[in-house]
Design a protein around this motif. Structure first.
Motif, PDB file in Angstrom:
ATOM      1  N   GLY A 160       0.781  -1.227   0.000  1.00 43.89           N
ATOM      2  CA  GLY A 160       0.000   0.000   0.000  1.00 43.89           C
ATOM      3  C   GLY A 160       0.811   1.274   0.000  1.00 43.89           C
ATOM      4  O   GLY A 160       0.241   2.372   0.006  1.00 43.89           O
ATOM      5  N   LYS A 210      -0.294   3.203  -5.697  1.00 44.51           N
ATOM      6  CA  LYS A 210       0.050   2.427  -4.503  1.00 44.51           C
ATOM      7  C   LYS A 210       0.290   0.974  -4.889  1.00 44.51           C
ATOM      8  O   LYS A 210      -0.228   0.487  -5.891  1.00 44.51           O
ATOM      9  CB  LYS A 210      -1.073   2.513  -3.457  1.00 44.51           C
ATOM     10  N   ASP A 255      -6.476  -0.881   1.790  1.00 43.52           N
ATOM     11  CA  ASP A 255      -7.633  -0.053   2.117  1.00 43.52           C
ATOM     12  C   ASP A 255      -7.478   1.314   1.450  1.00 43.52           C
ATOM     13  O   ASP A 255      -6.539   2.055   1.745  1.00 43.52           O
ATOM     14  CB  ASP A 255      -7.728   0.099   3.634  1.00 43.52           C
ATOM     15  N   GLY A 256      -8.407   1.639   0.547  1.00 40.26           N
ATOM     16  CA  GLY A 256      -8.366   2.930  -0.119  1.00 40.26           C
ATOM     17  C   GLY A 256      -8.780   4.082   0.773  1.00 40.26           C
ATOM     18  O   GLY A 256      -8.576   5.246   0.422  1.00 40.26           O
ATOM     19  N   ASN A 280     -11.409   8.677   0.401  1.00 44.31           N
ATOM     20  CA  ASN A 280     -11.074   8.654  -1.025  1.00 44.31           C
ATOM     21  C   ASN A 280     -11.714   7.511  -1.799  1.00 44.31           C
ATOM     22  O   ASN A 280     -11.689   7.513  -3.029  1.00 44.31           O
ATOM     23  CB  ASN A 280      -9.559   8.573  -1.196  1.00 44.31           C
ATOM     24  N   ALA A 281     -12.254   6.540  -1.136  1.00 48.50           N
ATOM     25  CA  ALA A 281     -12.827   5.382  -1.821  1.00 48.50           C
ATOM     26  C   ALA A 281     -14.159   5.042  -1.170  1.00 48.50           C
ATOM     27  O   ALA A 281     -14.363   5.269   0.021  1.00 48.50           O
ATOM     28  CB  ALA A 281     -11.870   4.205  -1.732  1.00 48.50           C
ATOM     29  N   ASP A 331     -11.986  -6.196  -6.001  1.00 52.27           N
ATOM     30  CA  ASP A 331     -12.349  -5.137  -5.063  1.00 52.27           C
ATOM     31  C   ASP A 331     -13.454  -5.601  -4.125  1.00 52.27           C
ATOM     32  O   ASP A 331     -14.122  -6.617  -4.359  1.00 52.27           O
ATOM     33  CB  ASP A 331     -12.741  -3.846  -5.790  1.00 52.27           C
ATOM     34  N   ARG A 354     -13.814   0.236  -2.065  1.00 53.01           N
ATOM     35  CA  ARG A 354     -12.809   0.711  -1.116  1.00 53.01           C
ATOM     36  C   ARG A 354     -11.567  -0.171  -1.031  1.00 53.01           C
ATOM     37  O   ARG A 354     -10.442   0.330  -0.991  1.00 53.01           O
ATOM     38  CB  ARG A 354     -13.450   0.840   0.277  1.00 53.01           C
ATOM     39  N   TYR A 355     -11.733  -1.484  -0.978  1.00 48.55           N
ATOM     40  CA  TYR A 355     -10.602  -2.400  -0.764  1.00 48.55           C
ATOM     41  C   TYR A 355     -10.199  -3.073  -2.070  1.00 48.55           C
ATOM     42  O   TYR A 355     -11.059  -3.505  -2.845  1.00 48.55           O
ATOM     43  CB  TYR A 355     -10.973  -3.468   0.277  1.00 48.55           C
ATOM     44  N   ARG A 407      -5.650   4.770  -8.676  1.00 52.22           N
ATOM     45  CA  ARG A 407      -7.093   5.019  -8.613  1.00 52.22           C
ATOM     46  C   ARG A 407      -7.394   6.442  -9.068  1.00 52.22           C
ATOM     47  O   ARG A 407      -6.694   7.385  -8.693  1.00 52.22           O
ATOM     48  CB  ARG A 407      -7.603   4.805  -7.178  1.00 52.22           C
TER      49      ARG A 407
END
Length: 219
Positions: free
Chosen positions: A59, A99, A118-119, A123-124, A150, A188-189, A211
């Motif tokens: 990440g 990332k 984890d975004g 942000n996600a 995701d 998000r993930y 992203r």
């Protein structure tokens, strides 16, 4: 950035110009399989993929570039060290900062679901797609496919549409870049997973993603 300041302004006005980028680095002379010399000395005329990882922590930031390799100039230092200077110039996309989805170089010996990144709640998820980069250092086996999945809850994952790299069947080191629709929803993930139809015994690789949170930007 291009300076377009009007005569009636009290501060600079700038707009974005040509997006570009370059990466330069030094490599030691090493003729072993999977090391720098066998790959860089080929001086390919086609595009090459360059990836710089800030660390080997999952990440963490990574800089990715589709480029032309400009040179491979050898230098013998007074110490006796034999090194090569390599320059690469962007071709088509400029540098993309993202990332990592692998903790540096990852080695899978069977189909594997990687640890997720984890975004963040802020942000996600995002609705403007993503780009992803793959570096394959070594491969042994019949075939393997690296894909990105995701999840909204870090428990139930699904394949992200368009986010599967081209199937790997060659033992030659290789790079790939993919870009999914810029209107695709990315949850998000994210995680990098490997799958196979014919089997493999080892895959050494690295993956990074970029992203797109809003049109024209990336993280």
């Amino acid at each position: 950035m291009l300076d377009v300041t009007g005569i009636n302004k009290f501060a600079f006005e700038r707009i974005g110009g040509l997006r570009d980028g370059a990466m330069d680095f030094m490599a030691f002379f090493n003729t072993a399989t999977g090391q720098a010399h066998p790959v860089l000395s080929a001086l390919p005329r086609g595009d090459v993929g360059v990836m710089m990882l800030i660390s080997t922590t999952l990440g963490d930031p990574a800089a990715c570039l589709v480029a032309k390799q400009l040179n491979y100039d050898g230098t013998r230092a007074t110490s006796g060290a034999f090194t090569f200077n390599v320059g690469t110039q962007a071709n088509g996309f400029g540098i993309e900062w993202g990332k990592t989805l692998t903790a540096g170089k990852r080695t899978d010996t069977a189909a594997t679901n990687g640890t997720s990144v984890d975004g963040g709640a802020t942000n996600a998820p995002s609705a403007f797609g993503l780009q992803a980069y793959l570096q394959v250092m070594a491969f042994t086996g019949t075939d393997v496919t690296v894909k990105i999945q995701d999840s909204a809850d870090n428990a139930t994952f699904a394949d992200l549409s368009g986010a599967a790299f081209t199937q790997i069947t060659s033992t030659t080191p290789q790079t790939q870049r993919i870009a999914i629709s810029n209107s695709a929803n990315v949850r998000r993930y994210l995680r990098a997973s490997t799958v196979t139809t014919g089997g493999f015994t080892s895959l050494a690789f690295a993956v990074a993603y970029v992203r797109n949170p809003i049109a024209g930007q990336a993280f």
